[in-house]
Design an enzyme around this catalytic site. Structure first.
Site, PDB file in Angstrom:
ATOM      1  N   ILE A 135       0.866  -1.168   0.000  1.00  0.00           N
ATOM      2  CA  ILE A 135       0.000   0.000   0.000  1.00  0.00           C
ATOM      3  C   ILE A 135       0.908   1.224   0.000  1.00  0.00           C
ATOM      4  O   ILE A 135       2.078   1.148   0.373  1.00  0.00           O
ATOM      5  CB  ILE A 135      -0.978   0.029   1.201  1.00  0.00           C
ATOM      6  N   ASP A 136       0.385   2.343  -0.465  1.00  0.00           N
ATOM      7  CA  ASP A 136       1.205   3.536  -0.638  1.00  0.00           C
ATOM      8  C   ASP A 136       1.738   4.069   0.692  1.00  0.00           C
ATOM      9  O   ASP A 136       1.164   3.804   1.755  1.00  0.00           O
ATOM     10  CB  ASP A 136       0.393   4.640  -1.327  1.00  0.00           C
ATOM     11  N   LYS A 137       2.792   4.849   0.600  1.00  0.00           N
ATOM     12  CA  LYS A 137       3.426   5.436   1.785  1.00  0.00           C
ATOM     13  C   LYS A 137       2.404   6.125   2.701  1.00  0.00           C
ATOM     14  O   LYS A 137       2.387   5.895   3.906  1.00  0.00           O
ATOM     15  CB  LYS A 137       4.492   6.443   1.347  1.00  0.00           C
TER      16      LYS A 137
END
Length: 304
Positions: A135-137
């Site tokens: 999942i994104d930062k």
């Protein structure tokens, strides 16, 4: 040291933007760093990023030797929701990158995992041990981690076959009039900005289901369920239907709610256990800043 050469043909606009399009294997931040360090010349002269390119300009980039990225164990706090000999479920905080890269060589979830356990799958190369999906930062929430290669393959197959359960909670701009819907639109790299994904004709199939949880005067809280798992899928799809995620610096509007990035949380994760074959489902609470923002919206607190 490596020299990269290019002669401007039909490209127009700022030098940094043009170089990002021409040398798409590099990120815009890398190219901007080379410009700042004087590693880019136009017609044998060091040139600024905002230089407007002209037909026939001869560009040379003196690219530095790429840095070798190594994943090492680091004592970083880790919220483990579940763990056994086969799998872990981690609640990733907002702001944490999943695995090392050129822009984030350490301080990642992988560095924390390596400190926590010496048993992680090795399928996804040396800088992504245990990582089955990402999942994104600035997206918070649940991730499955494999502790051996057999478990990794089993979990990855569930994702590929669309059998794993992945539900997100998102706060979006605008008031969605219908209670639920499905977005079916292919996703690929944007033709206009190499840092972004977009709905494109030749993209990979992507399906997102959404359901309205709560409406506010200018925002809507939704639950999004992934059927596929393309890069930035929910962010791209919600922007595509003109309800971009609040706080999203890449796909949302500039005037938005203040937080720590996009208001997107991987709340629910479900999968079949690699050994016991039990169907397991996990859930995690929204981050504090997310809950506080929702309370402010419910109380009609003004946002500047």
């Amino acid at each position: 040291m490596e020299l990269l050469n290019y002669t401007i043909q039909d490209e127009k606009g700022r030098l940094d933007k043009v170089l990002t399009e021409v040398f798409s294997q590099f990120s815009r931040s890398q190219i901007q760093g080379w410009l700042k360090d004087g590693r880019v010349t136009v017609n044998e002269e060091v040139t600024r990023a905002n230089y407007k390119v002209k037909h026939g300009d001869k560009i040379e980039i003196n690219r530095p030797e790429p840095r070798v990225i190594e994943a090492v164990a680091q004592d970083i706090p880790l919220e483990v929701i579940y763990e056994d000999d086969e799998v872990m479920v981690i609640n990733k905080p907002q702001g944490m990158v999943v695995h090392p890269s050129a822009g984030h060589p350490d301080g990642t979830l992988v560095n924390a995992l390596m400190n926590h356990s010496d048993k992680l799958s090795t399928i996804n190369d040396v800088i992504r041990p245990g990582i089955v999906h990402r999942i994104d930062k600035d997206t918070s929430g649940l991730l499955m981690v494999a502790k051996n290669d057999e478990a990794h393959l089993f979990l990855a197959d569930q994702l590929k076959e669309r059998k794993a359960l992945r539900k997100y909670v998102a706060l979006v701009h605008g008031v969605i009039p219908h209670d639920k819907g499905t977005i079916t639109a292919p996703i690929g790299r944007s033709k206009d900005n190499r840092q972004k994904q977009a709905v494109v004709k030749d993209g990979k199939p992507a399906v997102t289901h959404f359901e309205v949880l709560e409406r506010f005067s200018e925002f809507t809280l939704v639950e999004c369920q992934l059927e596929t798992g393309r890069t930035h899928q929910i962010r791209v799809h919600m922007n595509y239907i003109e309800f971009p995620i609040a706080g999203d610096p890449l796909y949302g509007p500039r005037k938005t709610l203040q937080g720590n990035g996009q208001f997107l949380h991987a709340k629910t994760l479900g999968f079949e256990h690699p050994k016991t074959h039990e169907v397991m489902t996990f859930s995690s609470d929204l981050p504090e800043v997310f809950n506080k923002t929702l309370e402010d919206l419910r109380n009609n607190v003004a946002f500047s």
